[in-house]
Design a protein around this motif. Structure first.
Motif, PDB file in Angstrom:
ATOM      1  N   CYS A 124       0.885  -1.251   0.111  1.00 48.76           N
ATOM      2  CA  CYS A 124       0.175   0.070  -0.010  1.00 48.76           C
ATOM      3  C   CYS A 124       0.801   1.270  -0.100  1.00 48.76           C
ATOM      4  O   CYS A 124       2.031   1.168   0.982  1.00 48.76           O
ATOM      5  N   LYS A 125       0.687   1.925  -1.009  1.00 52.66           N
ATOM      6  CA  LYS A 125       1.372   3.275  -1.195  1.00 52.66           C
ATOM      7  C   LYS A 125       1.492   4.260   0.126  1.00 52.66           C
ATOM      8  O   LYS A 125       2.310   4.842   0.319  1.00 52.66           O
ATOM      9  N   ALA A 126       0.339   4.006   0.432  1.00 51.75           N
ATOM     10  CA  ALA A 126       0.111   4.984   1.981  1.00 51.75           C
ATOM     11  C   ALA A 126       1.049   4.806   3.139  1.00 51.75           C
ATOM     12  O   ALA A 126       1.114   5.535   3.923  1.00 51.75           O
ATOM     13  N   PHE A 127       1.145   3.288   3.029  1.00 57.73           N
ATOM     14  CA  PHE A 127       1.721   2.949   4.110  1.00 57.73           C
ATOM     15  C   PHE A 127       3.225   3.000   4.018  1.00 57.73           C
ATOM     16  O   PHE A 127       4.085   2.698   5.060  1.00 57.73           O
ATOM     17  N   ALA A 128       3.812   2.885   2.847  1.00 58.98           N
ATOM     18  CA  ALA A 128       5.295   2.807   2.451  1.00 58.98           C
ATOM     19  C   ALA A 128       6.171   4.013   3.466  1.00 58.98           C
ATOM     20  O   ALA A 128       7.195   3.278   3.822  1.00 58.98           O
ATOM     21  N   PRO A 129       5.594   5.065   3.769  1.00 53.90           N
ATOM     22  CA  PRO A 129       6.407   5.843   4.298  1.00 53.90           C
ATOM     23  C   PRO A 129       6.643   5.406   5.638  1.00 53.90           C
ATOM     24  O   PRO A 129       7.991   5.643   6.358  1.00 53.90           O
ATOM     25  N   THR A 130       5.727   4.965   6.471  1.00 54.24           N
ATOM     26  CA  THR A 130       5.942   4.432   7.780  1.00 54.24           C
ATOM     27  C   THR A 130       6.692   3.003   7.856  1.00 54.24           C
ATOM     28  O   THR A 130       7.503   2.904   8.683  1.00 54.24           O
ATOM     29  N   VAL A 131       6.580   2.302   6.748  1.00 54.80           N
ATOM     30  CA  VAL A 131       7.593   1.168   6.542  1.00 54.80           C
ATOM     31  C   VAL A 131       9.082   1.532   6.688  1.00 54.80           C
ATOM     32  O   VAL A 131       9.901   1.036   7.200  1.00 54.80           O
ATOM     33  N   GLU A 132       9.072   2.588   5.902  1.00 50.08           N
ATOM     34  CA  GLU A 132      10.457   3.063   5.559  1.00 50.08           C
ATOM     35  C   GLU A 132      11.062   3.594   6.887  1.00 50.08           C
ATOM     36  O   GLU A 132      12.368   3.256   7.232  1.00 50.08           O
ATOM     37  N   LYS A 133      10.129   4.190   7.609  1.00 43.20           N
ATOM     38  CA  LYS A 133      10.581   5.043   8.836  1.00 43.20           C
ATOM     39  C   LYS A 133      10.805   3.850   9.923  1.00 43.20           C
ATOM     40  O   LYS A 133      12.009   3.836  10.618  1.00 43.20           O
ATOM     41  N   ILE A 134       9.996   2.689   9.885  1.00 43.29           N
ATOM     42  CA  ILE A 134      10.243   1.723  10.858  1.00 43.29           C
ATOM     43  C   ILE A 134      11.433   1.051  10.540  1.00 43.29           C
ATOM     44  O   ILE A 134      12.149   0.558  11.497  1.00 43.29           O
ATOM     45  N   PHE A 159      -1.936  -7.953  12.056  1.00 42.96           N
ATOM     46  CA  PHE A 159      -3.056  -6.869  12.616  1.00 42.96           C
ATOM     47  C   PHE A 159      -4.213  -6.890  11.723  1.00 42.96           C
ATOM     48  O   PHE A 159      -5.180  -6.291  11.995  1.00 42.96           O
ATOM     49  N   GLY A 160      -4.295  -8.015  10.687  1.00 43.37           N
ATOM     50  CA  GLY A 160      -5.419  -8.080   9.922  1.00 43.37           C
ATOM     51  C   GLY A 160      -5.494  -7.045   8.893  1.00 43.37           C
ATOM     52  O   GLY A 160      -4.583  -6.383   8.811  1.00 43.37           O
ATOM     53  N   PRO A 161      -6.522  -7.095   8.085  1.00 42.57           N
ATOM     54  CA  PRO A 161      -6.508  -5.986   7.131  1.00 42.57           C
ATOM     55  C   PRO A 161      -6.829  -4.701   7.695  1.00 42.57           C
ATOM     56  O   PRO A 161      -7.103  -4.418   8.711  1.00 42.57           O
ATOM     57  N   GLY A 162      -6.161  -3.827   7.047  1.00 43.91           N
ATOM     58  CA  GLY A 162      -6.094  -2.174   7.350  1.00 43.91           C
ATOM     59  C   GLY A 162      -4.706  -1.847   7.694  1.00 43.91           C
ATOM     60  O   GLY A 162      -3.759  -2.840   7.922  1.00 43.91           O
ATOM     61  N   ILE A 163      -4.154  -0.604   7.903  1.00 44.35           N
ATOM     62  CA  ILE A 163      -3.152   0.098   8.580  1.00 44.35           C
ATOM     63  C   ILE A 163      -3.146   0.273  10.029  1.00 44.35           C
ATOM     64  O   ILE A 163      -4.018   1.018  10.466  1.00 44.35           O
ATOM     65  N   PRO A 164      -2.069  -0.489  10.640  1.00 41.85           N
ATOM     66  CA  PRO A 164      -2.092  -0.237  12.040  1.00 41.85           C
ATOM     67  C   PRO A 164      -1.626   1.164  12.434  1.00 41.85           C
ATOM     68  O   PRO A 164      -0.661   1.546  11.284  1.00 41.85           O
ATOM     69  N   SER A 165      -1.628   1.733  13.442  1.00 46.35           N
ATOM     70  CA  SER A 165      -0.958   3.046  13.809  1.00 46.35           C
ATOM     71  C   SER A 165       0.432   2.647  13.992  1.00 46.35           C
ATOM     72  O   SER A 165       0.862   1.471  14.394  1.00 46.35           O
ATOM     73  N   GLU A 166       1.477   3.598  13.980  1.00 49.01           N
ATOM     74  CA  GLU A 166       2.587   3.702  14.155  1.00 49.01           C
ATOM     75  C   GLU A 166       3.001   3.201  15.429  1.00 49.01           C
ATOM     76  O   GLU A 166       3.914   2.370  15.468  1.00 49.01           O
ATOM     77  N   SER A 167       2.278   3.669  16.226  1.00 50.92           N
ATOM     78  CA  SER A 167       2.555   3.289  17.709  1.00 50.92           C
ATOM     79  C   SER A 167       2.137   2.014  18.033  1.00 50.92           C
ATOM     80  O   SER A 167       3.123   1.102  18.644  1.00 50.92           O
ATOM     81  N   ASP A 168       1.212   1.516  17.362  1.00 55.67           N
ATOM     82  CA  ASP A 168       0.856   0.078  17.492  1.00 55.67           C
ATOM     83  C   ASP A 168       1.845  -0.995  16.929  1.00 55.67           C
ATOM     84  O   ASP A 168       2.141  -2.023  17.538  1.00 55.67           O
ATOM     85  N   LEU A 169       2.358  -0.614  15.758  1.00 52.29           N
ATOM     86  CA  LEU A 169       3.348  -1.358  15.086  1.00 52.29           C
ATOM     87  C   LEU A 169       4.580  -1.392  15.847  1.00 52.29           C
ATOM     88  O   LEU A 169       5.195  -2.410  16.116  1.00 52.29           O
TER      89      LEU A 169
END
Length: 83
Positions: free
Chosen positions: A1-11, A62-72
């Motif tokens: 998911c393109k919307a989640f990519a920046p979070t994945v990169e940060k993590i 986490f199931g379908p959807g995008i978890p919050s950064e803090s949950d991740l």
């Protein structure tokens, strides 16, 4: 998911040397290439975020959807510290 990519990169940067962090594209354009992954882990909707303790060893789904950064982060920390 393109919307989640920046979070994945940060993590990935935050956990460099502690955990491998990445994405697997199972969208329609790559479905045939990653069919085994979608089948083995019952991925029936995207985005789907999962944390593994080892190869093929799910720790948390986490199931379908995008978890919050803090949950991740909280779940990654638990996976790293749990023996």
């Amino acid at each position: 998911c393109k919307a989640f990519a920046p979070t994945v990169e940060k993590i990935a940067k935050m956990y460099a040397g502690k955990a491998k962090v990445g994405m697997v594209n199972v969208g329609s354009t790559s479905f045939d290439q990653n069919r085994k992954i979608t089948s083995v882990f019952s991925v029936d909707s995207i985005p789907r975020v999962m944390i593994f303790k080892g190869p093929g060893e799910p720790f948390h789904d986490f199931g379908p959807g995008i978890p919050s950064e803090s949950d991740l982060i909280r779940t990654l920390d638990a996976a790293i510290t749990k023996k």
